[in-house]
Design a protein around this motif. Structure first.
Motif, PDB file in Angstrom:
ATOM      1  N   ALA A 189     -16.273  98.861  73.297  1.00 29.98           N
ATOM      2  CA  ALA A 189     -15.270  99.892  73.567  1.00 29.98           C
ATOM      3  C   ALA A 189     -14.018  99.652  72.741  1.00 29.98           C
ATOM      4  O   ALA A 189     -13.406 100.585  72.237  1.00 29.98           O
ATOM      5  CB  ALA A 189     -14.926  99.916  75.052  1.00 29.98           C
ATOM      6  N   ARG A 190     -13.673  98.353  72.586  1.00 33.50           N
ATOM      7  CA  ARG A 190     -12.449  98.017  71.867  1.00 33.50           C
ATOM      8  C   ARG A 190     -12.607  98.252  70.362  1.00 33.50           C
ATOM      9  O   ARG A 190     -11.710  98.747  69.711  1.00 33.50           O
ATOM     10  CB  ARG A 190     -12.095  96.553  72.144  1.00 33.50           C
ATOM     11  N   SER A 191     -13.787  97.925  69.848  1.00 33.96           N
ATOM     12  CA  SER A 191     -13.953  98.013  68.392  1.00 33.96           C
ATOM     13  C   SER A 191     -14.379  99.409  67.961  1.00 33.96           C
ATOM     14  O   SER A 191     -14.377  99.722  66.780  1.00 33.96           O
ATOM     15  CB  SER A 191     -14.996  96.981  67.932  1.00 33.96           C
ATOM     16  N   TYR A 192     -14.739 100.223  68.931  1.00 34.26           N
ATOM     17  CA  TYR A 192     -15.204 101.584  68.703  1.00 34.26           C
ATOM     18  C   TYR A 192     -16.484 101.642  67.868  1.00 34.26           C
ATOM     19  O   TYR A 192     -16.478 101.560  66.644  1.00 34.26           O
ATOM     20  CB  TYR A 192     -14.131 102.487  68.066  1.00 34.26           C
ATOM     21  N   GLN A 193     -17.560 101.758  68.569  1.00 34.58           N
ATOM     22  CA  GLN A 193     -18.865 101.976  67.943  1.00 34.58           C
ATOM     23  C   GLN A 193     -19.394 103.303  68.507  1.00 34.58           C
ATOM     24  O   GLN A 193     -20.398 103.336  69.169  1.00 34.58           O
ATOM     25  CB  GLN A 193     -19.835 100.858  68.326  1.00 34.58           C
ATOM     26  N   GLY A 194     -18.680 104.343  68.308  1.00 34.12           N
ATOM     27  CA  GLY A 194     -19.052 105.620  68.906  1.00 34.12           C
ATOM     28  C   GLY A 194     -18.564 105.671  70.339  1.00 34.12           C
ATOM     29  O   GLY A 194     -17.773 104.838  70.766  1.00 34.12           O
ATOM     30  N   VAL A 195     -19.061 106.632  71.074  1.00 32.90           N
ATOM     31  CA  VAL A 195     -18.654 106.771  72.468  1.00 32.90           C
ATOM     32  C   VAL A 195     -19.341 105.682  73.296  1.00 32.90           C
ATOM     33  O   VAL A 195     -20.563 105.572  73.287  1.00 32.90           O
ATOM     34  CB  VAL A 195     -19.036 108.179  73.005  1.00 32.90           C
TER      35      VAL A 195
END
Ligand SMILES: [Zn+2]
Length: 233
Positions: A214-220
């Motif tokens: 969630a922190r590194s953002y790998q899509g939703v």
């Protein structure tokens, strides 16, 4: 690439939209609601009708009283006028006068009751009249105020809807559709903040891997417990 923050912004916008829609509905309902005024008018009409109803009875009692007075005077004329000297006739006139005086007493009692009733009704009518005019004045002020609020809310909703369509254009269709469906199924709370390792949507501690994704953002990234979209500030 898009920022999950934009989805969170969208959710805040949707919350503001819903709140404004609720306020607008309330304002419209209050604009249409004249019940207090209607009730006050009905109360006044009722009291006026009750007073009108008593007017003929009052006239009737007044006329009975004056007839009785006249008949008492006539009996007294016979008693003391000197024209009647026959003791039997005098005694009959005495009886008649006594009977008439009793009737007059009863009629005066009825008159008094009627006057008390009328005075009470008049006092209630005056209170009701004053209350109605106060309510009418208040309603006029309230109505103007509500109209102003209705217009302001309608304008605000228009702006919010414009901002919403601009914002949704920036967002990927898939992310938007996940958001929209969660918004419906999760009571209007589709994006949950992550704070101190907890999903703020369901208050469940998130596995470290989930937090990192969630922190590194790998899509939703969705909470494995409540499926809400996770947002790390
Ligand atoms: Zn959750």
């Amino acid at each position: 690439m898009f920022s999950i923050k934009r989805l969170y912004d969208l959710q805040e916008l949707d919350w503001e939209l819903s709140a404004s829609e609720v306020s607008l509905t309330e304002v419209r309902a209050r604009l249409e609601d004249d019940s207090e005024l209607t009730a006050a008018k009905a109360r006044l009409d009722h009291l006026v009708a009750e007073l009108d109803k008593r007017a003929p009875s009052r006239r009737e009692i007044e006329s009975s009283l004056s007839q009785l007075e006249e008949r008492i005077r006539a009996a007294e004329q016979r008693l003391y006028g000197g024209a009647v000297t026959n003791p039997r006739e005098l005694s009959a006139a005495e009886d008649e006068r006594t009977g008439l005086q009793e009737q007059r007493g009863d009629t005066e009692d009825r008159m008094l009751e009627m006057m008390v009733e009328i005075e009470e009704l008049q006092a209630s009518r005056d209170v009701a009249t004053e209350r109605l005019s106060r309510l009418e004045a208040d309603r006029e002020t309230e109505y103007a105020d509500l109209l102003e609020r209705q217009n302001a809310l309608a304008a605000k909703l228009h702006e919010l809807r414009l901002s919403r369509s601009e914002l949704t254009l920036e967002l990927p269709v898939v992310a938007l559709s996940v958001y929209e469906s969660l918004l419906k199924t999760r009571g209007g709370h589709a994006v949950a903040k992550v704070e101190r390792g907890l999903c703020r949507g369901c208050q469940v501690a998130l596995p470290t891997g989930e937090q990192q994704r969630a922190r590194s953002y790998q899509g939703v990234v969705q909470c494995s417990s409540c499926q809400r979209i996770l947002y790390v500030e």
